[in-house]
Enzyme design. Structure first.
Site, PDB file in Angstrom:
ATOM      1  N   TYR A  53      43.013  60.513  60.936  1.00  0.00           N
ATOM      2  CA  TYR A  53      43.964  60.254  59.862  1.00  0.00           C
ATOM      3  C   TYR A  53      45.326  60.843  60.233  1.00  0.00           C
ATOM      4  O   TYR A  53      45.481  62.064  60.367  1.00  0.00           O
ATOM      5  CB  TYR A  53      43.485  60.857  58.535  1.00  0.00           C
ATOM      6  N   SER A 216      37.234  53.294  49.900  1.00  0.00           N
ATOM      7  CA  SER A 216      38.062  52.173  49.423  1.00  0.00           C
ATOM      8  C   SER A 216      37.474  51.527  48.169  1.00  0.00           C
ATOM      9  O   SER A 216      37.232  50.316  48.127  1.00  0.00           O
ATOM     10  CB  SER A 216      38.238  51.122  50.527  1.00  0.00           C
ATOM     11  N   PRO A 217      37.249  52.304  47.108  1.00  0.00           N
ATOM     12  CA  PRO A 217      36.617  51.756  45.901  1.00  0.00           C
ATOM     13  C   PRO A 217      37.483  50.780  45.115  1.00  0.00           C
ATOM     14  O   PRO A 217      36.986  50.163  44.171  1.00  0.00           O
ATOM     15  CB  PRO A 217      36.312  53.006  45.073  1.00  0.00           C
ATOM     16  N   GLY A 221      38.078  42.993  50.699  1.00  0.00           N
ATOM     17  CA  GLY A 221      38.173  42.748  52.123  1.00  0.00           C
ATOM     18  C   GLY A 221      38.204  44.056  52.886  1.00  0.00           C
ATOM     19  O   GLY A 221      37.754  45.102  52.405  1.00  0.00           O
ATOM     20  N   VAL A 226      44.346  45.960  46.972  1.00  0.00           N
ATOM     21  CA  VAL A 226      43.544  46.388  45.830  1.00  0.00           C
ATOM     22  C   VAL A 226      43.316  45.206  44.891  1.00  0.00           C
ATOM     23  O   VAL A 226      44.152  44.310  44.786  1.00  0.00           O
ATOM     24  CB  VAL A 226      44.219  47.548  45.070  1.00  0.00           C
ATOM     25  N   PHE A 227      42.185  45.220  44.209  1.00  0.00           N
ATOM     26  CA  PHE A 227      41.894  44.125  43.273  1.00  0.00           C
ATOM     27  C   PHE A 227      42.475  44.389  41.891  1.00  0.00           C
ATOM     28  O   PHE A 227      42.665  43.462  41.106  1.00  0.00           O
ATOM     29  CB  PHE A 227      40.381  43.872  43.178  1.00  0.00           C
TER      30      PHE A 227
END
Length: 306
Positions: A53, A216-217, A221, A226-227
């Site tokens: 990271y 990545s909650p 993809g 983000v959704f």
């Protein structure tokens, strides 16, 4: 304060949410200090790192903004990952030992509470990994071990040789990336949803007391975005907003509550660097969805039931 849970089969008591530090190098120092302090105030004292990271800079920044000292170290839980190198994966004894020493130096600490192997190494020799873990444990540099992005058989192979229990497996999982759940719902069906891509890793981890840490909650993809609030997912966002309104919380809270509602007792990794969003995530620990709400959110993301 966040409620807690045992990490895997260990006696390590951890909050039900982990704070991911992958993006801490994307904000300035004052914001990073405020963010870390907010996390501690919320009881989110489990911090997830990796040596890649920011090419190591994220761990340095974290140690700086939390003002690492012996007193602070006793109040936090540190997890980091290693095994990814440029163009290859490396579980060799030399690389793991060197990686851990560098991680400890950057984090300004003598030990990690948890070390995860970041991505499966096709050339991994489990006997060598076992020897390496023994060295790290006996030296006091690492107290608990786990894996990331590993399937069931890969974990079994490692555990055949590694004497320490593997307490965690970090896997991508969200409402829109839920194949490990979907395949278990479409057993014996002739459709794409029935394809078992990971060796039933969800059930395997539950059977073997390995805590799944969803990463990545909020992503769909592979880091595509983000959704939440995304026009590509109108039905999902409408449903999240509807449920959020019922509980008087944000849609962020509901997205995390959806993961926490699963009986696998998961520990989601929260990757935001926004203090308000972090607080919203922490509210999920006190928001329990009904069975009907959980399934309605699942279906609103385009997932079908057989």
């Amino acid at each position: 304060m966040l409620r807690t849970m045992k990490l895997g089969s260990s006696n390590l008591e951890v909050p039900v949410l982990a704070v991911g530090c992958m993006r801490i190098n994307k904000i300035d120092k004052s914001k990073a200090e405020r963010f870390v302090q907010t996390a501690l105030e919320e009881g989110a004292n489990f911090f997830d790192h990796a040596d890649i990271y920011g090419h190591g800079e994220c761990e340095k920044i974290f140690a700086d903004v939390i003002h690492m000292n012996d007193d602070i170290r006793e109040k936090i839980i540190l997890q980091s990952k290693c095994g990814i190198r440029k163009g290859l994966f490396d579980f060799s004894k030399e690389h793991i030992l060197e990686s851990v020493d560098r991680i400890l130096k950057r984090l300004r600490t003598d030990y990690l509470d948890v070390l995860l192997l970041h991505r499966p190494d096709a050339l991994a020799e489990p006997e060598e990994v076992a020897e390496t873990f023994d060295i790290l444990e006996s030296s006091g540099k690492v107290r608990h071990f786990g894996v990331s992005n590993h399937n069931s058989m890969q974990i079994q192979l490692l555990q055949k040789f590694v004497k320490q229990p593997l307490v965690a497996n970090q896997l991508q999982l969200s409402i829109t990336n839920s194949t490990m759940i979907t395949s278990g719902l479409n057993v014996n069906m002739e459709n794409d949803a029935a394809v078992n891509r990971d060796g039933s890793v969800l059930d395997f981890c539950r059977l073997n007391d390995i805590t799944i840490q969803p990463w990545s909650p909020f992503q769909y993809g592979f880091f595509e975005g983000v959704f939440l609030g995304n026009d590509r997912f109108p039905e999902l966002n409408q449903k999240l907003d509807e449920v959020a309104s019922k509980y008087n919380v944000s849609n962020t809270t509901i997205a995390i509550a959806w993961l926490l509602r699963h009986p696998a007792n998961m520990q989601p990794i929260i990757g935001t660097m926004n203090t308000d969003r972090l607080k919203d995530c922490c509210q999920a620990a006190n928001t329990t969805l009904t069975r009907e709400e959980w399934y309605s959110i699942y279906r609103s993301a385009g997932n079908i039931l057989p």
